[in-house]
Write a protein that holds these residues in place. Structure first.
Motif, PDB file in Angstrom:
ATOM      1  N   GLU A   1       0.436   9.195   8.023  1.00 30.11           N
ATOM      2  CA  GLU A   1       1.509   8.706   8.898  1.00 30.11           C
ATOM      3  C   GLU A   1       2.178   7.473   8.282  1.00 30.11           C
ATOM      4  OE1 GLU A   1       1.148   9.055  13.421  1.00 30.11           O
ATOM      5  OE2 GLU A   1       0.861   6.940  13.060  1.00 30.11           O
TER       6      GLU A   1
ATOM      7  N   LEU B   1     -10.999  -2.596   2.211  1.00 26.80           N
ATOM      8  CA  LEU B   1     -11.866  -2.039   1.171  1.00 26.80           C
ATOM      9  C   LEU B   1     -13.040  -2.962   0.838  1.00 26.80           C
ATOM     10  CD1 LEU B   1      -9.209  -0.695  -1.371  1.00 26.80           C
ATOM     11  CD2 LEU B   1     -10.754   0.667   0.048  1.00 26.80           C
TER      12      LEU B   1
ATOM     13  N   GLN C   1      -8.253   9.041  19.880  1.00 24.86           N
ATOM     14  CA  GLN C   1      -6.910   9.448  20.274  1.00 24.86           C
ATOM     15  C   GLN C   1      -6.525   8.721  21.554  1.00 24.86           C
ATOM     16  OE1 GLN C   1      -5.081  11.881  18.383  1.00 24.86           O
ATOM     17  NE2 GLN C   1      -6.760  11.256  17.067  1.00 24.86           N
TER      18      GLN C   1
ATOM     19  N   ARG D   1      -7.955  14.489   4.376  1.00 26.63           N
ATOM     20  CA  ARG D   1      -8.679  14.936   5.562  1.00 26.63           C
ATOM     21  C   ARG D   1      -7.767  14.961   6.791  1.00 26.63           C
ATOM     22  NH1 ARG D   1     -13.004  10.914   8.301  1.00 26.63           N
ATOM     23  NH2 ARG D   1     -13.903  10.682   6.245  1.00 26.63           N
TER      24      ARG D   1
ATOM     25  N   ASN E   1       1.911  12.925  20.152  1.00 26.44           N
ATOM     26  CA  ASN E   1       0.904  13.867  20.636  1.00 26.44           C
ATOM     27  C   ASN E   1       0.319  13.481  21.981  1.00 26.44           C
ATOM     28  OD1 ASN E   1      -0.448  11.680  19.712  1.00 26.44           O
ATOM     29  ND2 ASN E   1      -1.627  12.734  18.135  1.00 26.44           N
TER      30      ASN E   1
ATOM     31  N   ARG F   1      -9.501   8.915  -2.209  1.00 25.88           N
ATOM     32  CA  ARG F   1     -10.713   8.906  -3.058  1.00 25.88           C
ATOM     33  C   ARG F   1     -11.286  10.306  -3.280  1.00 25.88           C
ATOM     34  NH1 ARG F   1     -15.202   5.879   0.812  1.00 25.88           N
ATOM     35  NH2 ARG F   1     -15.154   7.369   2.515  1.00 25.88           N
ATOM     36  N   LYS F   2     -10.994  11.242  -2.420  1.00 24.02           N
ATOM     37  CA  LYS F   2     -11.519  12.609  -2.572  1.00 24.02           C
ATOM     38  C   LYS F   2     -10.445  13.507  -3.204  1.00 24.02           C
ATOM     39  CE  LYS F   2     -15.288  12.698   0.601  1.00 24.02           C
ATOM     40  NZ  LYS F   2     -15.335  12.434   2.030  1.00 24.02           N
TER      41      LYS F   2
ATOM     42  N   ILE G   1      -7.720   3.091   6.008  1.00 22.89           N
ATOM     43  CA  ILE G   1      -9.013   3.752   5.741  1.00 22.89           C
ATOM     44  C   ILE G   1      -9.927   3.735   6.972  1.00 22.89           C
ATOM     45  CG2 ILE G   1      -8.947   3.363   3.253  1.00 22.89           C
ATOM     46  CD1 ILE G   1     -10.927   1.010   3.750  1.00 22.89           C
TER      47      ILE G   1
ATOM     48  N   ASP H   1      -5.234  10.866   8.932  1.00 22.19           N
ATOM     49  CA  ASP H   1      -3.956  10.925   9.642  1.00 22.19           C
ATOM     50  C   ASP H   1      -3.207   9.602   9.574  1.00 22.19           C
ATOM     51  OD1 ASP H   1      -3.600  13.548  10.668  1.00 22.19           O
ATOM     52  OD2 ASP H   1      -5.260  13.195  12.031  1.00 22.19           O
ATOM     53  N   THR H   2      -3.938   8.502   9.684  1.00 15.76           N
ATOM     54  CA  THR H   2      -3.263   7.204   9.644  1.00 15.76           C
ATOM     55  C   THR H   2      -2.576   7.026   8.301  1.00 15.76           C
ATOM     56  OG1 THR H   2      -4.939   6.290  11.104  1.00 15.76           O
ATOM     57  CG2 THR H   2      -3.603   4.706   9.904  1.00 15.76           C
TER      58      THR H   2
ATOM     59  N   GLY I   1      -6.973   8.957   3.225  1.00  9.66           N
ATOM     60  CA  GLY I   1      -6.586  10.366   3.216  1.00  9.66           C
ATOM     61  C   GLY I   1      -6.579  10.979   4.603  1.00  9.66           C
TER      62      GLY I   1
END
Ligand code: NDP
Length: 310
Positions: free
Chosen positions: A158, A118, A288, A180, A49, A175-176, A240, A154-155, A152
């Motif tokens: 990927e 974590l 980014q 996202r 990108n 976790r959700k 995370i 982009d990382t 959850g």
């Protein structure tokens, strides 16, 4: 002691772009490259990108191109880690590896960010023995094995997609009840038969004899249907998010609650005259490469203006 008009700390897209602009403005910048040339981007597989690369680009290629461009206009590179700074007593002092001292009229901080963990004790127990925060660095060790990725965004998507290309199976622990990540990354994960997404799961602990062999997860903690579940895995990858690498500047430069360097709205200026910040160390929102590069450019233009005003 070496003096320079412009010293840049960090060798990600922000640092190298700042160097290109500062060098072209004739400030002969010195860029301290830090522990890993190229910064965080070097831990990704392919950059798809960054404008100007319609077929994507290998991170090393992109960072090497940026470095060579900065070098072409006269940037001097120093390999090493900045261990101490003193911005509080007139001239700005910077020490590399505690021994080499630099003074600078302007400093551009582009120290980036590092992976979050974590915080469960078993992460430390197995670090380097099945726990990793970089799929591209360590994924190779898990060929044809089963791994889990946590996160959850982009990382995480990927990393899960990359690992699915190497591994037998990949769990994505989210976790959700939703991801996202951007739509395109979500689709890659959800359409990949090797990836099983475990929504509403959290990791309690990792298990194994000397290396990761499994993880105990909790599903819908605190809800009536709360369940403990065990998965057999060989690798556990954290994805995370990141925290800014700004510990060095604490007490000298204004940081926000999360440790990101506060910049004056619309600029890259910090609360200290002659000190600018660019890239992820000052960006809790976008993170980014293209934004980092843009902010590096802004920081160098502002440093140039500052130098000329003196
Ligand atoms: P994000 O902050 O976007 O996502 C972090 C993820 O980790 C979230 O899903 C979050 O959950 C989860 N998380 C955080 N803490 C915990 C915890 N203690 N336990 C379990 N899960 C946790 O970070 P990313 O690194 O994914 O992305 C950072 C930025 O970089 C984003 O802007 C992203 O778009 C960008 N990026 C872009 C890429 C690309 O375009 N190719 C590649 C990689 C990153 P929750 O959702 O519940 O908060």
């Amino acid at each position: 002691m070496t003096h320079t008009e412009c010293l840049i700390i960090g060798s990600g897209p922000a640092g190298y772009t700042a160097a290109i602009y500062a060098a072209r403005a004739n400030h002969n910048p010195i860029l301290i490259e830090g522990p890993q040339m190229g910064g965080q981007l070097m831990t990704t597989t392919v950059v798809e990108n960054f404008p100007g690369y319609p077929d994507g680009v290998e991170p090393f290629q992109m960072m090497d191109d940026l470095r060579r461009q900065a070098e072409r206009f006269g940037t001097q590179f120093v390999s090493g880690i900045v261990t101490k700074v003193d911005f509080m007593h007139g001239e700005h002092h910077i020490w590399v590896e505690d021994t080499d001292e630099y003074t600078a009229d302007t400093v551009i901080i582009a120290t980036g960010a590092s992976a979050r963990y974590l915080g469960i004790p078993s992460e430390d127990t197995y670090r380097g023995h099945g726990v990793s925060a970089c799929a591209t660095c360590d994924g190779f060790f898990y060929r044809k094995k089963t791994v889990a990725v946590v996160g959850g965004g982009d990382t995480a998507c990927e990393e899960a997609t990359y690992l699915a290309g190497l591994c037998e199976k990949v769990y994505l622990i989210v976790r959700k009840p939703f991801l996202r990540a951007s739509e395109i990354m979500q689709q890659r994960v959800l359409n990949n038969p090797k990836i099983e997404v475990l929504f509403e799961h959290n990791t309690l602990t990792l298990t194994g004899e000397g290396k990761v062999e499994g993880a105990d997860l909790i599903y819908r903690k605190g809800e009536p249907d709360e369940t403990i579940r065990h998965i057999d895995i060989n690798g556990f990858f954290l994805a995370i998010g990141h925290h800014p690498n700004t510990q060095l500047f604490r007490g000298q430069i204004e940081l926000d609650e999360e440790g990101f360097i506060r910049t004056v709205s619309g600029t890259q200026a910090t609360n200290l005259a002659g000190i600018f910040a660019a890239g992820d160390c000052a960006d809790p929102h976008y993170r980014q490469a293209i934004v980092a590069a843009g902010s590096g450019c802004k920081a160098a233009i502002e440093a140039d203006k500052y130098l000329k005003s003196k």
